[in-house]
Scaffold this motif. Structure first.
Motif, PDB file in Angstrom:
ATOM      1  N   GLU A  31       0.814  -1.212   0.000  1.00 18.50           N
ATOM      2  CA  GLU A  31       0.000   0.000   0.000  1.00 18.50           C
ATOM      3  C   GLU A  31       0.850   1.265   0.000  1.00 18.50           C
ATOM      4  O   GLU A  31       1.954   1.289   0.541  1.00 18.50           O
ATOM      5  CB  GLU A  31      -0.875   0.033   1.257  1.00 18.50           C
ATOM      6  N   HIS A  32       0.321   2.314  -0.561  1.00 16.23           N
ATOM      7  CA  HIS A  32       0.840   3.659  -0.336  1.00 16.23           C
ATOM      8  C   HIS A  32      -0.339   4.570  -0.006  1.00 16.23           C
ATOM      9  O   HIS A  32      -0.453   5.041   1.104  1.00 16.23           O
ATOM     10  CB  HIS A  32       1.614   4.177  -1.549  1.00 16.23           C
ATOM     11  N   ASP A  33      -1.202   4.788  -0.980  1.00  9.85           N
ATOM     12  CA  ASP A  33      -2.398   5.602  -0.763  1.00  9.85           C
ATOM     13  C   ASP A  33      -3.556   4.651  -0.469  1.00  9.85           C
ATOM     14  O   ASP A  33      -3.996   3.899  -1.347  1.00  9.85           O
ATOM     15  CB  ASP A  33      -2.678   6.439  -2.007  1.00  9.85           C
ATOM     16  N   ILE A  34      -4.035   4.689   0.768  1.00  7.07           N
ATOM     17  CA  ILE A  34      -5.051   3.707   1.163  1.00  7.07           C
ATOM     18  C   ILE A  34      -6.417   4.009   0.574  1.00  7.07           C
ATOM     19  O   ILE A  34      -7.327   3.214   0.699  1.00  7.07           O
ATOM     20  CB  ILE A  34      -5.154   3.595   2.697  1.00  7.07           C
ATOM     21  N   TYR A  35      -6.577   5.157  -0.065  1.00  8.84           N
ATOM     22  CA  TYR A  35      -7.881   5.500  -0.650  1.00  8.84           C
ATOM     23  C   TYR A  35      -7.899   5.347  -2.164  1.00  8.84           C
ATOM     24  O   TYR A  35      -8.871   5.702  -2.799  1.00  8.84           O
ATOM     25  CB  TYR A  35      -8.291   6.921  -0.261  1.00  8.84           C
ATOM     26  N   SER A  36      -6.791   4.883  -2.751  1.00 10.45           N
ATOM     27  CA  SER A  36      -6.861   4.657  -4.198  1.00 10.45           C
ATOM     28  C   SER A  36      -6.294   3.282  -4.536  1.00 10.45           C
ATOM     29  O   SER A  36      -5.395   2.786  -3.862  1.00 10.45           O
ATOM     30  CB  SER A  36      -6.140   5.776  -4.965  1.00 10.45           C
ATOM     31  N   GLU A  37      -6.856   2.691  -5.546  1.00 10.06           N
ATOM     32  CA  GLU A  37      -6.436   1.377  -6.002  1.00 10.06           C
ATOM     33  C   GLU A  37      -5.240   1.581  -6.928  1.00 10.06           C
ATOM     34  O   GLU A  37      -5.372   2.161  -7.998  1.00 10.06           O
ATOM     35  CB  GLU A  37      -7.598   0.718  -6.759  1.00 10.06           C
ATOM     36  N   GLU A  38      -4.056   1.128  -6.465  1.00 12.27           N
ATOM     37  CA  GLU A  38      -2.836   1.388  -7.231  1.00 12.27           C
ATOM     38  C   GLU A  38      -2.330   0.156  -7.965  1.00 12.27           C
ATOM     39  O   GLU A  38      -1.329   0.220  -8.675  1.00 12.27           O
ATOM     40  CB  GLU A  38      -1.745   1.921  -6.281  1.00 12.27           C
ATOM     41  N   GLY A  39      -2.995  -0.956  -7.735  1.00 10.76           N
ATOM     42  CA  GLY A  39      -2.611  -2.175  -8.446  1.00 10.76           C
ATOM     43  C   GLY A  39      -1.461  -2.927  -7.796  1.00 10.76           C
ATOM     44  O   GLY A  39      -0.999  -3.933  -8.313  1.00 10.76           O
TER      45      GLY A  39
END
Ligand code: CA
Length: 170
Positions: free
Chosen positions: A67-75
């Motif tokens: 994870e990095h940004d927990i509010y966006s799906e980064e793949g």
């Protein structure tokens, strides 16, 4: 391994956004249908370490990796359910002594550039050593409520280690 136990209203300030995936062992825990909970670190493909005060029984607990940004799906994310959750048998809810907990994953984490085990220390830390803490904690005090926009990107801070006998004299 360094534990930081703070009083109810103590905060870590002066953090900054981590370089993306610079701490690929950092995970956060969720329970039930994705309620965000504590932080944890990946030890190897099957095991993670967290704090005993974060105990949730295994059918309900999951780890979130990559994870990095927990509010966006980064793949890059991996969510894996816990198979066993083992709080330290000497954990004290009174003073938080032995506030450690092991989590066994129900399937192995897939290592890649976003997910790697933490390099374990080969010697004991000394007072004055600098250590890095990271996570997605709240960035403003909302009285316990979590609000979107707080700590959504992975945050880091550097602390100087003090041992209890030093803390007790300041
Ligand atoms: Ca994400």
């Amino acid at each position: 391994m360094v534990t930081v136990v703070m009083g109810e209203d103590d905060k870590i300030i002066g953090g900054y956004e981590c370089h993306r995936h610079s701490q690929p062992w950092q995970m956060y825990l969720t329970y039930d249908d994705g309620v965000r909970w504590c932080g944890a670190s990946l030890i190897n493909e099957w095991w993670a370490v967290s704090a005993a005060h974060c105990y949730i029984p295994p059918p309900r607990l999951a780890v979130n990796l990559g994870e990095h940004d927990i509010y966006s799906e980064e793949g890059t994310e991996q969510r894996i359910w816990a198979e066993k959750v083992i709080p330290h048998p000497g954990y004290s809810t009174y003073n938080h002594d032995n506030d450690f907990m092991l989590i066994k994953l129900s399937q192995p984490a897939a290592f890649n550039q976003y997910v790697q085990p933490v390099p374990l220390a080969t010697s004991c830390a000394q007072a004055g050593d600098r250590c890095l803490v990271s996570g997605w904690g709240n960035m403003i005090n909302t009285g316990g409520e979590r609000v979107r926009g707080e700590g959504e990107e992975h945050q880091s801070a550097t602390l100087q280690l003090k041992f209890p006998f030093t803390c007790n004299t300041v």
